[in-house]
Design an enzyme around this catalytic site. Sequence first.
Site, short mmCIF file in Angstrom:
data_model
loop_
_atom_site.label_atom_id
_atom_site.label_comp_id
_atom_site.label_asym_id
_atom_site.label_seq_id
_atom_site.Cartn_x
_atom_site.Cartn_y
_atom_site.Cartn_z
N MET A 1 62.19 32.17 11.70
CA MET A 1 62.37 33.61 11.62
C MET A 1 63.54 34.06 12.49
O MET A 1 64.34 34.92 12.10
CB MET A 1 61.08 34.30 12.06
N PHE B 1 41.78 33.17 47.89
CA PHE B 1 42.10 32.10 46.96
C PHE B 1 41.76 32.53 45.52
O PHE B 1 40.66 33.00 45.25
CB PHE B 1 41.31 30.85 47.33
N GLN B 2 42.72 32.39 44.65
CA GLN B 2 42.57 32.75 43.24
C GLN B 2 42.17 34.21 43.03
O GLN B 2 41.46 34.54 42.09
CB GLN B 2 41.60 31.81 42.52
N LYS C 1 32.03 37.18 42.67
CA LYS C 1 31.09 36.06 42.76
C LYS C 1 29.80 36.45 43.47
O LYS C 1 28.71 36.01 43.08
CB LYS C 1 31.76 34.89 43.46
N GLU D 1 42.99 29.31 28.67
CA GLU D 1 42.30 30.60 28.49
C GLU D 1 42.91 31.45 27.38
O GLU D 1 42.21 32.24 26.75
CB GLU D 1 42.29 31.38 29.81
#
Lengths: 577, 188
Positions: free
Chosen positions: A475, A105-106, A155, A43
């Site tokens: 760097m 969940f999630q 949802k 993502e």
Amino acid sequence: MVVQALKDQGVDTVFGYPGGAVLPIYDEIFQQNDIRHILVRHEQGAVHAAEGYARSTGKPGVVLVTSGPGATNAVTGLTDALMDSIPLVVLTGQVPTFMIGSDAFQEADTVGITRPCTKMNWLVKDTDKLAGTIHEAFHVATAGRPGPVLVDIPKDVQFADGQYVRAEDADLGHYQPRTKGDAEEIAELVAAIEVAKKPVFYTGGGVINSGTKASELLRELVEATGFPITSTLMGLGAYPASGDKWLGMLGMHGLYEANLAMHDCDLMINVGARFDDRITGRIDAFSPNSVKAHIDIDPSSINKVIRVDIPIVGDVTEVLQDVLELWKSRGAKTDKTGLAKWWKKIAGWQEVKCLNYKPNDKTIRPQHALTRLEALTKHRKDDRFICTEVGQHQMWAAQYLGFENPHQWMTSGGLGTMGYGLPASVGVQIAHPDALVINVAGEASWLMNMQEMGTAVQYRAPVKQFILNNERLGMVRQWQELLHGERYSHSWSEALPDFVKLAEAFGCKGIRVSDPADLDDAIQEMLDYDGPVIMDCLVEKHENCFPMIPSGKAHNEMLLGEAETQGAIDAKGSVLV
Amino acid sequence: MMSALHIKRGSNSHSAYNLRSTFSDVQEKHTLAVVVENEPGTLARVIGLFSGRGYNIESLTVAEVDHTGHQSRITVVTTGTPQIIEQIKAQLERLVPVHRVNDLTVEGPSVERELALLKVEGTGDQRVEALRLADIFRAKVVDSTLASFVFEITGTPEKIDAFADLMRPLGLVEVARTGVAALARGAE
Ligand SMILES: Cc1cc2nc3c(=O)[nH]c(=O)nc-3n(C[C@H](O)[C@H](O)[C@H](O)COP(=O)(O)OP(=O)(O)OC[C@H]3O[C@@H](n4cnc5c(N)ncnc54)[C@H](O)[C@@H]3O)c2cc1C
Ligand SMILES: Cc1ncc(C[n+]2csc(CCOP(=O)(O)OP(=O)(O)O)c2C)c(N)n1
């Protein structure tokens, strides 16, 4: 309904990754052909790809991810877009409304987590409000100072039927930032332009944000006044690098002439830049004798860091238009003799040729690799897009490549996100399928999101990954050399993969080059290949990036290439980053 | 000598991030009235701005003031140098759900009031003295037992401070304060 709202907003591409909480939207996507969905591999990659898409097109980038881990993986990208003022609309799935707060969940508190890294976010609990909120989200992302916004959609809200609101009927709220500059302040700026003896334009990402018209007006004003111009990292391309008023980039790794012009000027005209600490260095020594004008659409940018004399809140395009009009109507005056003297002084600084380096015939110097890349791609400047990762290679790319147009340079400036470049290059290539898209990378940054090579291969995005491989976190190593007694703590890239084999494993082309004599052929091979390429360019391992203004120093205390560096940064400066 | 560095917050000579010293160092107290969209998360966004950017909140009150217009009013008392106060206002103003910000401290005279409830426990002389002082401060007794009072007092924060200070030796055990509500004086 979500897909319908996106279509209404003219969206053609969505970068995303599915999961349980967004399945209804994925089902909608499956049943239509107007919107193209690009399946990323992580993502974070989706958000950076959308940033690349947005920066290269001027349109907002759109992302779709699932709840919980999908949303949390997007956080780095959101923060990156907020810092660099990139318009994004991110849609996240959420657990059903009746389960919110139950550690379902999630489940994650997505609007809570992303509040500080979005311009605005919404949790939509009512399907009737879904379409309207999405339309408002597009408005907020693009109006005023652009930025990322997020819409969290449970949802059950996705499943339910509701009232659809068309874009033109949506209530966009009260958010209407002011775009027209104050006439009095504009008149003051024009008066200052007429008498300045040592003026300089200091331009930034705001010119790019404002659209191509802003760059055109800027070019017109620069040519007409004959004033020198420098730009931040974020503003490169607004004025062409081939233009004769161009001083190069300014700032910590900016050019000698640009920084000295800023230090010595009597009139500084800041156009859409935010006096970042990479630019100002020591605040109390920053351009001590100049009158400062600042054009910015965000009032909070003005007087945040540096107190200015002529603040102009407005959109660059509108303000420049007004400035040009008024200045011309008053006779288009400048102090020609003052200017001529000023240019003479600048020419003296340019004589220093701060970007010069000694070529080496045994190992490839990174500056040389980029000089050759520039030479071999010059003829494609009109459709050449450059992305970068973060580190020395990023600064060298800014110094040694020339940008002729806005929207062709994608880099993570404010947040400095390693792992930005590869997914951003995929996003750019998706938006410009026939263009030449090159990601100038360091091997360490590149590894952070290398999974997106799979996305490039899947969608036949012929992105060129030009890795300047110094087998170091270059760097970091440079700072350790200058600040920490050459104690190179964990700044090695150990156990690197074989990039050529890695390319083959991904199903694309891999090229390795280490001999300066083979460099041109290798670059040409990369450019000629019709598909994605990973180029492993083995470069000098302990090269330092110069010029450099050490932290805590003023513009006129700059380190030049091959200079004596020991003790350059004193204890006070070493706590800065 | 990295470790020998002790950098004081706000001392500009050491850090490019501390930008105060070129400006005035005087700390000022300002009361800001922030009219916001009454929707979930707005208060969190405003408070997050203060904590995220390191600004002070001395007092904060919030309530819906216009039900049909979905507007709430947040009154926040903050301190900072003049430049910080300007930044706070500009940062608040750019928040999407914020309608407007008024700095009541600079925009002319204003009225500021706070309400407090104080529980004072005691018997005998202490109890009489508490009641006597409450009368002087025009505090109301809203609850009483043989061994305690709850006083209600309204006034400026300074008045409430003074009252609480006086009650402390007389058996003050608990205080609840609302924070400041403020309005500009005169017609709109
Ligand atoms: C390793 C590293 C080194 C770096 N070194 C340097 C360096 O040497 N030099 C350098 O320049 N940068 C450097 N940077 C980048 C630096 O950190 C900042 O990101 C950059 O300087 C900010 O650019 P900017 O001022 O143009 O602002 P941006 O972040 O692009 O902000 C744009 C400004 O314009 C305003 N604006 C937006 N839209 C409009 C509009 N339509 N009209 C008017 N105003 C608008 C915004 O409000 C904002 O104030 C470095 C970054 C990294 C990671
Ligand atoms: C996500 C993230 N982690 C850490 C850093 C700190 N950092 C800045 S540059 C750098 C080294 C980058 O190495 P490389 O990609 O190989 O580029 P080079 O500097 O060698 O060109 C690191 C670790 C960062 N900017 N981003």
